[in-house]
Enzyme design. Structure first.
Site, PDB file in Angstrom:
ATOM      1  N   ASP A   1     -80.343 103.191  25.582  1.00  0.00           N
ATOM      2  CA  ASP A   1     -80.923 102.287  24.591  1.00  0.00           C
ATOM      3  C   ASP A   1     -81.533 103.089  23.432  1.00  0.00           C
ATOM      4  OD1 ASP A   1     -82.348 100.318  23.191  1.00  0.00           O
ATOM      5  OD2 ASP A   1     -82.848  99.229  25.019  1.00  0.00           O
TER       6      ASP A   1
ATOM      7  N   SER B   1     -85.353  92.088  24.953  1.00  0.00           N
ATOM      8  CA  SER B   1     -85.972  92.789  23.829  1.00  0.00           C
ATOM      9  C   SER B   1     -87.278  92.092  23.415  1.00  0.00           C
ATOM     10  CB  SER B   1     -84.975  92.891  22.669  1.00  0.00           C
ATOM     11  OG  SER B   1     -85.410  93.819  21.714  1.00  0.00           O
TER      12      SER B   1
ATOM     13  N   HIS C   1     -78.716  98.901  24.210  1.00  0.00           N
ATOM     14  CA  HIS C   1     -79.711  97.824  24.138  1.00  0.00           C
ATOM     15  C   HIS C   1     -79.123  96.485  24.595  1.00  0.00           C
ATOM     16  CE1 HIS C   1     -83.600  96.375  22.922  1.00  0.00           C
ATOM     17  NE2 HIS C   1     -83.117  95.547  22.014  1.00  0.00           N
TER      18      HIS C   1
END
Length: 261
Positions: free
Chosen positions: A213, A98, A241
């Site tokens: 996601d 991320s 995610h």
């Protein structure tokens, strides 16, 4: 083993160094607003396969010091460079999840470090992070009711079912961060763009992204794949995610194969 590395006067980063005598080295950069502990299910497995696994808590998060300043991609990447220099790492793989993926891209583009042999981007927040609408909502929630914000992040993070105890543990990882650093990184993800950096990445790159996601759309992984010439994209069909956890066996095997390829 765990220890601290001084990255500027008064600011120390916490480093978890598992199997320091191992062969190939993987440096893990966590996502917002978590810590190196999110990679528990990599650190359980990869060292037993002979890898050295290093988890770094960014400034403001996890066990690291929490200054009020320094929350830009440039500064966060500089912090990582100082840790790499201090530990005298060679031929290492940098794996970022991320926002950690964004920091990894900034590192690769800014330093052109010959010691960096491979890049792994996991549901990376790049080339863009949050939209203005999402960022402003998260910022307001963070500044007024951070626990409720973190509960919402936890609820949207995963595609697969997670148990209540796991959800509670994950929530606590986010609450270890300082409120001001949590907010500052939201602003960074809203205002900074990594387009120019992405196009400067030249090392072999593995892009892993959950097709479900809800935090960073899968389309951004496809964009990264187009713009990073020496890259491969592996969709994780049963992940949101959190591909590193939701399909952890597949992820660990894929990572292992990529490192030695």
């Amino acid at each position: 083993m765990g220890y601290y590395v001084l990255v500027e006067p008064g600011v120390r980063l916490y480093v978890e160094d598992v199997n320091p005598g191992g062969g190939k080295t993987v440096v893990f950069l966590h996502g917002w607003p978590l810590s190196h502990k999110q990679f528990e299910y990599q650190f359980n497995v990869l060292p037993a396969m002979g890898y050295r696994c290093i988890g770094i808590d960014w400034r403001g998060f996890g066990n690291s010091d929490k200054p009020f300043h320094g929350y830009t991609f440039d500064r966060l990447a500089e912090d990582i460079r100082i840790v790499v220099d201090t530990l005298r790492l060679q031929h290492f793989t940098l794996a970022g999840h991320s926002t950690g993926g964004g920091i990894a891209i900034k590192y690769a583009a800014r330093y052109r470090d010959s010691r960096l042999s491979r890049l792994v981007l996991i549901d990376a927040a790049a080339p863009r992070g949050f939209t203005k609408e999402t960022a402003d909502r998260l910022l307001a929630e963070t500044l007024n009711d951070r626990p409720n914000m973190m509960r919402g992040i936890t609820n949207t993070f995963f595609f697969q079912y997670i148990t209540k105890p796991f959800s509670d543990w994950f929530f606590q990882l986010g609450m270890e961060a300082a409120g001001w650093s949590t907010a500052a990184v939201i602003v960074m993800l809203r205002d900074e763009n990594l387009d120019a950096d992405v196009q400067q990445v030249s090392v072999p790159t593995l892009i892993v992204h959950g097709t479900h996601d809800k935090v960073i759309p899968f389309a951004q992984a496809e964009e990264l794949h187009r713009k990073i010439s020496n890259s491969q994209l592996v969709p994780f069909l049963y992940s949101g995610h959190g591909a590193f956890y939701e399909e952890r066996d597949k992820f660990n095997q894929l990572l292992s194969r990529f490192i030695v390829s």
